[in-house]
Design an enzyme around this catalytic site. Structure first.
Site, PDB file in Angstrom:
ATOM      1  N   LYS A  48       0.816  -1.189   0.000  1.00 18.07           N
ATOM      2  CA  LYS A  48       0.000   0.000   0.000  1.00 18.07           C
ATOM      3  C   LYS A  48       0.860   1.253   0.000  1.00 18.07           C
ATOM      4  O   LYS A  48       0.397   2.332  -0.355  1.00 18.07           O
ATOM      5  CB  LYS A  48      -0.883   0.012   1.266  1.00 18.07           C
ATOM      6  CG  LYS A  48      -1.788  -1.175   1.409  1.00 18.07           C
ATOM      7  CD  LYS A  48      -2.369  -1.207   2.841  1.00 18.07           C
ATOM      8  CE  LYS A  48      -3.133  -2.509   3.019  1.00 18.07           C
ATOM      9  NZ  LYS A  48      -3.516  -2.683   4.424  1.00 18.07           N
ATOM     10  N   GLY A  49       2.105   1.085   0.443  1.00 15.96           N
ATOM     11  CA  GLY A  49       2.968   2.243   0.679  1.00 15.96           C
ATOM     12  C   GLY A  49       3.163   3.172  -0.505  1.00 15.96           C
ATOM     13  O   GLY A  49       3.329   4.374  -0.339  1.00 15.96           O
ATOM     14  N   GLU A 102       7.699   2.896  -6.386  1.00 14.05           N
ATOM     15  CA  GLU A 102       7.874   2.382  -5.014  1.00 14.05           C
ATOM     16  C   GLU A 102       8.040   3.525  -4.024  1.00 14.05           C
ATOM     17  O   GLU A 102       8.550   4.590  -4.372  1.00 14.05           O
ATOM     18  CB  GLU A 102       9.137   1.511  -4.959  1.00 14.05           C
ATOM     19  CG  GLU A 102       8.868   0.027  -5.165  1.00 14.05           C
ATOM     20  CD  GLU A 102       8.364  -0.666  -3.910  1.00 14.05           C
ATOM     21  OE1 GLU A 102       7.731  -0.012  -3.052  1.00 14.05           O
ATOM     22  OE2 GLU A 102       8.590  -1.871  -3.786  1.00 14.05           O
ATOM     23  N   ASP A 103       7.615   3.279  -2.797  1.00 11.97           N
ATOM     24  CA  ASP A 103       7.850   4.245  -1.734  1.00 11.97           C
ATOM     25  C   ASP A 103       9.321   4.233  -1.307  1.00 11.97           C
ATOM     26  O   ASP A 103       9.974   5.252  -1.267  1.00 11.97           O
ATOM     27  CB  ASP A 103       6.932   3.946  -0.527  1.00 11.97           C
ATOM     28  CG  ASP A 103       6.917   2.468  -0.121  1.00 11.97           C
ATOM     29  OD1 ASP A 103       7.611   1.648  -0.761  1.00 11.97           O
ATOM     30  OD2 ASP A 103       6.204   2.128   0.836  1.00 11.97           O
ATOM     31  N   ASP A 106      14.655  -0.915   0.192  1.00 14.45           N
ATOM     32  CA  ASP A 106      15.478  -1.191   1.361  1.00 14.45           C
ATOM     33  C   ASP A 106      16.442  -2.325   1.013  1.00 14.45           C
ATOM     34  O   ASP A 106      17.475  -2.086   0.397  1.00 14.45           O
ATOM     35  CB  ASP A 106      14.521  -1.556   2.504  1.00 14.45           C
ATOM     36  CG  ASP A 106      15.194  -1.651   3.852  1.00 14.45           C
ATOM     37  OD1 ASP A 106      16.078  -0.831   4.123  1.00 14.45           O
ATOM     38  OD2 ASP A 106      14.833  -2.534   4.641  1.00 14.45           O
ATOM     39  N   ASP A 162       4.378   3.118   6.625  1.00 12.70           N
ATOM     40  CA  ASP A 162       3.683   2.859   7.884  1.00 12.70           C
ATOM     41  C   ASP A 162       4.586   2.234   8.926  1.00 12.70           C
ATOM     42  O   ASP A 162       5.673   1.740   8.628  1.00 12.70           O
ATOM     43  CB  ASP A 162       2.513   1.895   7.636  1.00 12.70           C
ATOM     44  CG  ASP A 162       2.988   0.460   7.417  1.00 12.70           C
ATOM     45  OD1 ASP A 162       3.824   0.248   6.514  1.00 12.70           O
ATOM     46  OD2 ASP A 162       2.557  -0.441   8.158  1.00 12.70           O
TER      47      ASP A 162
END
Ligand code: IMP
Ligand code: MG
Length: 185
Positions: A48-49, A102-103, A106, A162
């Site tokens: 959801k990010g 993409e948010d 990582d 989040d």
């Protein structure tokens, strides 16, 4: 103006303000528009990010753009490298120019899995745009065409990101009080 510090007193420090985020998104939209000039693209956002970033980004693109969503679970991938598809695309991407939005990237494990999967569907091209990049935790080396902010190894929330499902609604990117974050992801 919403008083986020009252809703979430555990917000510790703002890393990128709403204004800084807005400028970065505008800059990325320009870069993408130039790169794909005269073409059509399919934006693929990872739920959801990625949706907050995506919705701001798409409204500033100067190229024709379609939109589709994918959902993957990456809670267990740290150890196994296994990523689970929760929702697949609705669109047939064969022959299309796909841009994954993409948010944050990582370890890169979710994205790597996603790219390998999408490649088998024979798109014309696949590129990646991420608002945030944390290269120091990267497991898999990958080519990211459009990058926003490069960050160090701090856990952040807001603007789609989040912690325990909260904070996605913040218009800025922030850190939580250290005593509040008891477990990473
Ligand atoms: P990875 O690149 O496969 O490790 O996973 C990236 C995903 O993990 C992102 O799309 C986020 O959903 C989540 N994530 C990574 N770092 C953070 C963070 O600092 N805050 C919130 N979510 C994060
Ligand atoms: Mg994500």
């Amino acid at each position: 103006m919403v008083d986020y510090k009252t809703i979430y007193p555990e917000i510790h420090k703002i890393l990128y303000t709403e204004e800084q985020v807005r400028e970065k998104v505008a800059h990325l939209a320009k870069e993408i528009s130039e790169f794909y000039s005269g073409k059509e693209i399919l934006l693929v956002s990872v739920l959801k990010g990625g949706v907050i970033f995506l919705s701001d980004l798409i409204r500033q693109l100067e190229v024709k753009a379609e939109l589709d969503f994918i959902a993957i679970s990456n809670y267990e991938h740290q150890k196994s490298g296994i990523v689970r598809f929760i929702k697949d695309l609705d669109t047939d991407i064969q022959g299309k120019d796909v841009l994954i939005v993409e948010d944050i990237i990582d370890t890169g494990l979710s994205l790597n899995y996603l790219i390998n999967n999408l490649r088998t569907r024979q798109p014309n091209s696949i590129e990646v745009c991420t608002l945030l990049d944390r290269p120091r935790r990267r497991f898999i080396d990958m080519d990211i065409r459009f990058k926003g902010f490069e960050i160090s190894d701090v856990f952040i929330i807001g603007y789609g990101l989040d912690y325990n499902a909260y904070y996605r609604q913040l218009p800025f990117i922030a850190m939580l009080s250290p005593e509040f974050v008891y477990e990473r992801r």
